[in-house]
Write a protein that holds these residues in place. Structure first.
Motif, PDB file in Angstrom:
ATOM      1  N   GLN A 265       0.831  -1.202   0.000  1.00  0.00           N
ATOM      2  CA  GLN A 265       0.000   0.000   0.000  1.00  0.00           C
ATOM      3  C   GLN A 265       0.866   1.253   0.000  1.00  0.00           C
ATOM      4  OE1 GLN A 265      -3.253  -0.231   2.782  1.00  0.00           O
ATOM      5  NE2 GLN A 265      -3.517   1.993   2.914  1.00  0.00           N
ATOM      6  N   THR A 266       0.437   2.274  -0.744  1.00  0.00           N
ATOM      7  CA  THR A 266       1.187   3.534  -0.797  1.00  0.00           C
ATOM      8  C   THR A 266       0.354   4.734  -0.382  1.00  0.00           C
ATOM      9  OG1 THR A 266       0.645   3.764  -3.158  1.00  0.00           O
ATOM     10  CG2 THR A 266       2.743   2.690  -2.598  1.00  0.00           C
ATOM     11  N   TYR A 289       9.149  -1.997   6.966  1.00  0.00           N
ATOM     12  CA  TYR A 289       9.543  -0.638   6.597  1.00  0.00           C
ATOM     13  C   TYR A 289       9.043  -0.141   5.241  1.00  0.00           C
ATOM     14  CZ  TYR A 289      13.383  -2.966   4.009  1.00  0.00           C
ATOM     15  OH  TYR A 289      14.128  -3.757   3.175  1.00  0.00           O
ATOM     16  N   PRO A 290       8.799  -0.998   4.214  1.00  0.00           N
ATOM     17  CA  PRO A 290       8.359  -0.424   2.937  1.00  0.00           C
ATOM     18  C   PRO A 290       7.071   0.384   3.040  1.00  0.00           C
ATOM     19  CG  PRO A 290       9.121  -2.667   2.590  1.00  0.00           C
ATOM     20  CD  PRO A 290       9.044  -2.457   4.084  1.00  0.00           C
ATOM     21  N   GLU A 291       6.155  -0.053   3.895  1.00  0.00           N
ATOM     22  CA  GLU A 291       4.910   0.688   4.097  1.00  0.00           C
ATOM     23  C   GLU A 291       5.021   1.701   5.236  1.00  0.00           C
ATOM     24  OE1 GLU A 291       4.544  -2.758   1.875  1.00  0.00           O
ATOM     25  OE2 GLU A 291       4.936  -2.819   4.032  1.00  0.00           O
ATOM     26  N   ALA A 292       5.834   1.391   6.229  1.00  0.00           N
ATOM     27  CA  ALA A 292       5.925   2.263   7.407  1.00  0.00           C
ATOM     28  C   ALA A 292       6.476   3.643   7.062  1.00  0.00           C
ATOM     29  CB  ALA A 292       6.791   1.610   8.480  1.00  0.00           C
ATOM     30  N   GLY A 293       7.453   3.697   6.151  1.00  0.00           N
ATOM     31  CA  GLY A 293       8.069   4.976   5.808  1.00  0.00           C
ATOM     32  C   GLY A 293       7.079   5.968   5.224  1.00  0.00           C
ATOM     33  N   PRO A 294       6.435   5.638   4.103  1.00  0.00           N
ATOM     34  CA  PRO A 294       5.463   6.585   3.549  1.00  0.00           C
ATOM     35  C   PRO A 294       4.264   6.827   4.457  1.00  0.00           C
ATOM     36  CG  PRO A 294       5.485   4.510   2.308  1.00  0.00           C
ATOM     37  CD  PRO A 294       6.676   4.499   3.208  1.00  0.00           C
ATOM     38  N   PHE A 295       3.885   5.831   5.248  1.00  0.00           N
ATOM     39  CA  PHE A 295       2.788   6.022   6.204  1.00  0.00           C
ATOM     40  C   PHE A 295       3.149   7.106   7.208  1.00  0.00           C
ATOM     41  CE2 PHE A 295       0.608   4.105  10.134  1.00  0.00           C
ATOM     42  CZ  PHE A 295      -0.537   4.872   9.945  1.00  0.00           C
ATOM     43  N   ILE A 320      13.791   5.451   7.279  1.00  0.00           N
ATOM     44  CA  ILE A 320      14.183   6.855   7.395  1.00  0.00           C
ATOM     45  C   ILE A 320      14.054   7.555   6.045  1.00  0.00           C
ATOM     46  CG2 ILE A 320      16.124   8.393   7.894  1.00  0.00           C
ATOM     47  CD1 ILE A 320      17.037   6.431  10.002  1.00  0.00           C
ATOM     48  N   LYS A 321      14.449   6.868   4.976  1.00  0.00           N
ATOM     49  CA  LYS A 321      14.318   7.458   3.643  1.00  0.00           C
ATOM     50  C   LYS A 321      12.865   7.665   3.266  1.00  0.00           C
ATOM     51  CE  LYS A 321      18.582   5.277   2.015  1.00  0.00           C
ATOM     52  NZ  LYS A 321      19.145   4.273   1.087  1.00  0.00           N
ATOM     53  N   GLY A 322      12.033   6.662   3.545  1.00  0.00           N
ATOM     54  CA  GLY A 322      10.627   6.752   3.180  1.00  0.00           C
ATOM     55  C   GLY A 322       9.860   7.752   4.017  1.00  0.00           C
TER      56      GLY A 322
END
Length: 423
Positions: A265-266, A289-295, A320-322
Motif C-alpha cells: 500500500q502507498t 519498513y516499505p509501508e511504514a516509511g510513507p505512512f 528513514i528514507k521513506g
C-alpha cells in the motif's frame, strides 16, 4: 547515557564469495556509518523490572521493581567464537542460509546473511582441516515461495543445519518441511509466537518472540513515551497481525484506536484521517519498513504529531528514507541487541563483508556459531546437529543461548531505538 530496563522473564518469555552487493536504497549501512541510534533502551516484557543502572549485560531478575539506565551490552568474556581452537577436522558438511536476499524487504535478510557469512569465514580461516560451506537460498521472504526453496535445501544431503527463515509468514509456510526432514533451523528474526507451538522439533529461535516484544513495546509507549492513547495499526502479514494483537492486549484501555493496511500500500489517507481525528499520543505500526516509511510521512504531512513507534520489521534505513522529516519523531522496539560495544565483531564485519552490521546481523552470527561449534565437535549429520542445538547452553555475543523444548530462549532482552539527527 542510553536508558535500559533489565529483563530476565520468569517463565516468559524479521556466495561463495560473500553476500551480493546491496542494491541502491535498500540498506541501513549505505547511508550512515553505523546504526548508532541514540536512546537505546532495553525493555522488560515481564511486569516486574530490575535495576540495570550502567550494568551493560545485567538482565535483571524476575523480582525487581525498579528501572534505570545502562549502556548497550559489552561483549561477554566467554562469548562463543566461530574460530574455535583451530583444531577442528571435518569434510563434506555444509550449512545453509534460507531467506530473503532480494525482494521488497531484503535488507533484513541480507543483514542476517552477512552475519552468517562472517562466522563461516572466520571459522574456515582458523580451521584449515574443517572447511564448512555456507549455501544461499533466496525465498524473497514470500510464504508462497518458501516451501519450494526449503525443499531444495532439504534435497542437498550435505546441508546439516539452516540459518533462517527470517520472516514469520515464510516460517509458518515451510517450517513443517524442516521438521519432516529432521533438519535443524534457527531463525534469528522470525518473531510470531505461534511458530513455537506447531510441535516442530527442528525449530529454534535466536531472539525473543512477540509475546515478549509486544508487552515491552506497550510498556515503552506508556511508561517512557507517556502515551495515554495509542493507535495500533497492523499490516496483513502473520508478523504484523500477531504483534499488533500482543501490543493491543498489553495496552488494554490505552489502545483507543486501531486500523489495518496492506502489503504494498502507498496511499494511507484513510488511515491517516482516522488517526488525525482520534487525538492519540502515539502510533504503533506493526509491519515492515516499505509501508511504514510513507505512512509516517503522510501522517506528518497531515499534521499528526503523535510519536511513531515501529518494531524490528521497521528498524531499517529504508524507513528513514521513506519517512523523510517524519523519521525524527520515530522510535523502534526490537529483540535485537545493539552491537555498539562489539568492537571486534564490527571491525571484522566491515572488513570481510564490506558493510556495517545491521538489524539482526549479530544474531545471525551467533546462531551460525552455535552450529559451527556442533560441527567442530565431530558432528557430521542432521540428527547429530539437531541434538547438539537442542542441548546447547552457551554465551554468544548477543545473549546466552539455551532453548526449551519449544525452541524458545530463556534469555530474551528487548531494546528500543530512537532516530536522532537522521540516524
Amino acid at each position: 547515557m542510553p536508558e535500559r530496563y533489565g529483563q530476565r522473564p520468569s517463565q516468559v518469555p524479521r556466495k561463495g564469495g560473500g553476500p551480493p552487493t546491496p542494491r541502491p536504497n535498500r540498506h541501513w549501512e549505505e547511508r550512515v556509518s553505523r546504526a548508532r541510534l541514540t536512546g537505546v533502551i532495553a525493555l522488560a516484557a515481564a511486569a516486574s523490572l530490575a535495576l540495570g543502572a550502567c550494568a551493560a549485560r545485567d538482565q535483571g531478575s524476575s523480582s525487581g521493581t525498579n528501572t534505570g539506565s545502562a549502556a548497550a551490552p559489552s561483549q561477554a568474556a566467554d562469548a562463543a567464537n566461530p574460530a574455535g581452537d583451530g583444531k577442528a577436522v571435518c569434510s563434506g558438511v555444509s550449512l545453509a542460509y534460507a531467506g530473503t536476499i532480494n525482494g521488497a524487504s531484503a535488507a533484513l535478510g541480507q543483514n542476517i546473511l552477512r552475519g552468517a557469512d562472517l562466522a563461516v569465514k572466520q571459522h574456515n580461516k582458523a580451521n584449515p582441516n574443517c572447511q564448512v560451506t555456507l549455501k544461499q537460498f533466496d525465498t524473497e521472504g514470500k510464504p508462497d515461495k518458501a516451501p519450494g526453496i526449503v525443499t531444495q535445501v532439504i534435497a542437498e544431503a550435505d546441508i546439516i543445519g539452516v540459518v533462517g527463515l527470517p520472516f514469520s509468514g515464510e516460517s509458518k509456510a515451510a517450517g513443517n518441511l524442516f521438521n519432516q526432514a529432521g533438519l535443524v533451523s534457527i531463525s534469528p528474526s522470525a518473531t510470531n509466537p505461534g511458530l513455537a507451538n506447531n510441535g516442530w522439533k527442528t525449530f529454534f529461535r535466536g531472539m525473543g518472540n512477540d509475546a515478549v516484544q509486544g508487552p515491552a513495546a506497550a510498556k515503552f509507549l506508556t511508561d517512557t513515551l507517556k502515551a495515554g492513547k495509542v493507535c495500533v495499526v497492523e499490516d496483513d502479514s502473520d508478523y504484523g497481525m500477531g504483534l499488533a494483537g500482543q501490543v493491543t492486549q498489553a495496552l488494554g484501555a490505552k489502545a483507543t484506536c486501531s486500523d489495518k493496511v496492506k502489503t504494498g500500500q502507498t496511499d494511507f489517507s484513510a488511515v491517516v484521517n482516522k488517526i488525525s481525528s482520534a487525538g492519540v499520543d502515539a502510533i504503533f505500526y506493526a509491519g515492515y519498513y516499505p509501508e511504514a516509511g510513507p505512512f509516517a510521512q503522510q501522517l506528518n504531512d497531515k499534521g499528526v504529531t503523535a510519536k511513531f513507534v515501529g518494531p524490528d520489521g521497521v528498524k531499517d534505513n529504508e524507513f528513514i528514507k521513506g519517512a523523510g522529516s517524519a523519521s525524527a519523531n520515530a522510535y523502534f522496539t526490537c529483540p535485537c541487541v545493539p552491537e555498539d560495544n562489539f568492537k571486534d565483531f564490527t571491525a571484522a564485519f566491515k572488513q570481510i563483508e564490506g558493510a556495517d552490521p545491521g538489524t539482526y546481523s549479530p544474531e545471525g552470527y551467533d546462531v551460525t556459531t552455535v552450529m559451527l561449534k556442533g560441527i567442530d565437535s565431530g558432528i557430521k549429520d542432521r540428527a547429530g546437529l539437531l541434538n547438539f542445538v537442542k542441548n546447547y547452553n552457551g554465551q554468544g555475543l548477543t545473549k546466552k543461548f539455551h532453548w526449551n523444548d519449544k525452541g524458545e530462549l530463556s534469555d530474551t532482552p528487548v531494546w528500543s531505538y530512537k532516530v536522532d539527527n537522521g540516524k
